[in-house]
Design a protein around this motif. Structure first.
Motif, PDB file in Angstrom:
ATOM      1  N   TRP A   1     -22.588 -19.149 -56.996  1.00 50.76           N
ATOM      2  CA  TRP A   1     -22.843 -17.783 -56.515  1.00 50.76           C
ATOM      3  C   TRP A   1     -22.154 -18.375 -54.755  1.00 50.76           C
ATOM      4  O   TRP A   1     -21.396 -17.734 -54.145  1.00 50.76           O
ATOM      5  CB  TRP A   1     -24.480 -17.731 -56.004  1.00 50.76           C
ATOM      6  N   LEU A   2     -21.904 -19.514 -54.186  1.00 44.06           N
ATOM      7  CA  LEU A   2     -20.910 -20.045 -53.744  1.00 44.06           C
ATOM      8  C   LEU A   2     -19.628 -19.663 -53.678  1.00 44.06           C
ATOM      9  O   LEU A   2     -19.026 -19.649 -52.814  1.00 44.06           O
ATOM     10  CB  LEU A   2     -21.172 -21.645 -52.793  1.00 44.06           C
ATOM     11  N   GLY A   3     -19.337 -20.297 -55.235  1.00 40.66           N
ATOM     12  CA  GLY A   3     -17.678 -20.283 -55.711  1.00 40.66           C
ATOM     13  C   GLY A   3     -17.850 -18.903 -55.523  1.00 40.66           C
ATOM     14  O   GLY A   3     -16.102 -18.599 -55.137  1.00 40.66           O
ATOM     15  N   ASP A   4     -18.345 -18.053 -55.656  1.00 32.71           N
ATOM     16  CA  ASP A   4     -17.546 -16.532 -55.856  1.00 32.71           C
ATOM     17  C   ASP A   4     -18.214 -16.226 -54.347  1.00 32.71           C
ATOM     18  O   ASP A   4     -17.378 -15.260 -54.701  1.00 32.71           O
ATOM     19  CB  ASP A   4     -19.233 -15.182 -56.142  1.00 32.71           C
ATOM     20  N   LEU A   5     -18.560 -16.092 -53.804  1.00 35.45           N
ATOM     21  CA  LEU A   5     -18.767 -15.796 -52.612  1.00 35.45           C
ATOM     22  C   LEU A   5     -17.715 -16.096 -51.697  1.00 35.45           C
ATOM     23  O   LEU A   5     -16.291 -15.264 -50.653  1.00 35.45           O
ATOM     24  CB  LEU A   5     -20.244 -16.141 -51.635  1.00 35.45           C
ATOM     25  N   TRP A   6     -16.954 -17.483 -51.485  1.00 36.06           N
ATOM     26  CA  TRP A   6     -15.756 -18.280 -51.036  1.00 36.06           C
ATOM     27  C   TRP A   6     -14.236 -17.331 -51.799  1.00 36.06           C
ATOM     28  O   TRP A   6     -13.697 -17.422 -50.726  1.00 36.06           O
ATOM     29  CB  TRP A   6     -16.074 -19.439 -51.438  1.00 36.06           C
ATOM     30  N   SER A   7     -14.639 -17.123 -53.196  1.00 32.25           N
ATOM     31  CA  SER A   7     -13.170 -16.413 -53.600  1.00 32.25           C
ATOM     32  C   SER A   7     -13.481 -14.803 -52.684  1.00 32.25           C
ATOM     33  O   SER A   7     -13.222 -14.459 -52.817  1.00 32.25           O
ATOM     34  CB  SER A   7     -13.743 -16.413 -55.052  1.00 32.25           C
ATOM     35  N   THR A   8     -14.766 -14.027 -52.915  1.00 31.32           N
ATOM     36  CA  THR A   8     -14.273 -12.806 -52.372  1.00 31.32           C
ATOM     37  C   THR A   8     -13.651 -12.789 -51.071  1.00 31.32           C
ATOM     38  O   THR A   8     -13.664 -12.145 -50.070  1.00 31.32           O
ATOM     39  CB  THR A   8     -16.106 -12.344 -52.367  1.00 31.32           C
ATOM     40  N   ILE A   9     -15.062 -13.648 -50.183  1.00 28.06           N
ATOM     41  CA  ILE A   9     -14.087 -14.214 -48.970  1.00 28.06           C
ATOM     42  C   ILE A   9     -12.899 -14.241 -48.985  1.00 28.06           C
ATOM     43  O   ILE A   9     -12.005 -13.904 -47.804  1.00 28.06           O
ATOM     44  CB  ILE A   9     -14.827 -16.020 -48.175  1.00 28.06           C
ATOM     45  N   GLY A  10     -12.308 -14.839 -49.562  1.00 26.92           N
ATOM     46  CA  GLY A  10     -10.593 -14.939 -49.865  1.00 26.92           C
ATOM     47  C   GLY A  10      -9.896 -13.660 -50.246  1.00 26.92           C
ATOM     48  O   GLY A  10      -9.197 -13.271 -49.237  1.00 26.92           O
ATOM     49  N   ASP A  11     -10.214 -12.735 -51.004  1.00 23.99           N
ATOM     50  CA  ASP A  11     -10.144 -11.694 -51.457  1.00 23.99           C
ATOM     51  C   ASP A  11     -10.037 -10.486 -50.869  1.00 23.99           C
ATOM     52  O   ASP A  11      -9.067 -10.291 -50.372  1.00 23.99           O
ATOM     53  CB  ASP A  11     -10.483 -10.925 -52.038  1.00 23.99           C
ATOM     54  N   VAL A  12     -10.984 -10.583 -49.314  1.00 27.79           N
ATOM     55  CA  VAL A  12     -11.168  -9.659 -48.367  1.00 27.79           C
ATOM     56  C   VAL A  12     -10.218 -10.218 -47.407  1.00 27.79           C
ATOM     57  O   VAL A  12      -9.739  -8.820 -46.937  1.00 27.79           O
ATOM     58  CB  VAL A  12     -12.380  -9.736 -48.102  1.00 27.79           C
ATOM     59  N   VAL A  13     -10.757 -11.439 -46.825  1.00 23.89           N
ATOM     60  CA  VAL A  13      -9.345 -11.033 -45.421  1.00 23.89           C
ATOM     61  C   VAL A  13      -7.907 -10.864 -46.191  1.00 23.89           C
ATOM     62  O   VAL A  13      -7.419 -10.669 -45.505  1.00 23.89           O
ATOM     63  CB  VAL A  13      -9.979 -12.695 -45.276  1.00 23.89           C
ATOM     64  N   THR A  14      -7.552 -11.633 -47.333  1.00 22.39           N
ATOM     65  CA  THR A  14      -6.549 -11.872 -47.936  1.00 22.39           C
ATOM     66  C   THR A  14      -5.503 -10.568 -47.950  1.00 22.39           C
ATOM     67  O   THR A  14      -4.742  -9.764 -47.068  1.00 22.39           O
ATOM     68  CB  THR A  14      -6.149 -12.260 -48.806  1.00 22.39           C
ATOM     69  N   GLU A  15      -6.449  -9.407 -48.908  1.00 24.87           N
ATOM     70  CA  GLU A  15      -6.425  -7.567 -48.355  1.00 24.87           C
ATOM     71  C   GLU A  15      -6.744  -6.965 -47.322  1.00 24.87           C
ATOM     72  O   GLU A  15      -5.241  -6.028 -46.549  1.00 24.87           O
ATOM     73  CB  GLU A  15      -7.087  -7.309 -49.199  1.00 24.87           C
ATOM     74  N   LEU A  16      -6.689  -7.734 -46.431  1.00 23.43           N
ATOM     75  CA  LEU A  16      -7.187  -6.894 -45.267  1.00 23.43           C
ATOM     76  C   LEU A  16      -6.010  -7.326 -44.028  1.00 23.43           C
ATOM     77  O   LEU A  16      -5.421  -6.563 -43.515  1.00 23.43           O
ATOM     78  CB  LEU A  16      -8.465  -7.697 -43.756  1.00 23.43           C
ATOM     79  N   GLY A  17      -5.615  -8.834 -44.150  1.00 20.27           N
ATOM     80  CA  GLY A  17      -4.623  -8.917 -43.264  1.00 20.27           C
ATOM     81  C   GLY A  17      -3.414  -8.332 -43.949  1.00 20.27           C
ATOM     82  O   GLY A  17      -2.638  -7.965 -43.134  1.00 20.27           O
TER      83      GLY A  17
END
Length: 224
Positions: free
Chosen positions: A97-113
């Motif tokens: 779950w921690l790996g998935d959370l970290w991956s999701t954060i990366g996806d969200v901020v990358t797409e947002l930026g």
């Protein structure tokens, strides 16, 4: 991994060192890391310049757009440096779950930026076009009108990010074949397809805008 923009399959450790493409992949990764480093330094220096000259820049509404573009660039590059790039090099251990959370954060901020850079760059282009083509319309880039435009732009970017991360299919990059999955799935929801098409149209519009600016400047120079 979120459903919108999966970044990469595995880590460098998964590569076949005997494969013909191995040196090219490593070379690309090194170049990618160098570009991230250069980009971060450039953004930090540019942000520092804006802070140092904030009293002067405050007189020009254009630099309010530049400020938000700098924030978007900073977001994108920072998450690349601390999330995306390291995930290409090392295999993390820990709860799933921690790996998935970290991956999701990366996806969200990358797409947002990424989306924010695109739309604020477009706003800058429109602003420059009005300066030369329709100065009387510049009121929309001043005061409360500009604040509203910037606020709506962030709302639009947030909405597009949500659409792309929840309605799209994973976009994973394979280092072995150096290819992405299909850029657009015909079965994807219309909203997702619309955001993808906009990602192609807006850069083309920017080219048209700056070509128009060139001709306006040329015409003014000739008349002078």
């Amino acid at each position: 991994m979120s459903s919108g923009v999966g970044i990469i399959n595995g880590t460098v450790g998964d590569l076949d060192t005997d494969a013909a493409s191995f040196p090219y992949v490593i070379g690309c990764i090194v170049i990618y890391g160098i570009m991230i480093g250069i980009g971060l330094i450039a953004v930090i220096l540019f942000a520092a310049a804006q802070i140092a000259g904030r009293k002067t820049f405050a007189q020009f509404p254009f630099f309010k757009i530049v400020r938000h573009l700098t924030i978007a660039n900073g977001m994108f590059l920072f998450i690349q440096a601390v999330n995306i790039f390291p995930s290409m090099l090392i295999e993390t251990s820990g709860p799933t779950w921690l790996g998935d959370l970290w991956s999701t954060i990366g996806d969200v901020v990358t797409e947002l930026g990424d989306e924010a850079v695109l739309y604020f760059t477009f706003l800058m282009g429109v602003n420059r076009l009005l300066v030369f083509a329709a100065p009387r319309a510049l009121w929309i880039f001043q005061g409360n009108a500009l604040r509203l435009i910037i606020f709506c732009t962030w709302l639009l970017v947030g909405g597009i990010t949500a659409i792309r991360l929840t309605q799209g299919n994973p976009k994973k990059f394979s280092r072995k074949t150096l290819t992405f999955d299909s850029l657009m799935d015909a079965n994807a929801p219309w909203a997702y397809q619309a955001t993808t098409i906009a990602g192609y149209i807006i850069p083309l519009l920017l080219i048209v805008i700056y070509i128009a600016i060139f001709f306006f400047l040329r015409k003014k120079r000739q008349s002078a």
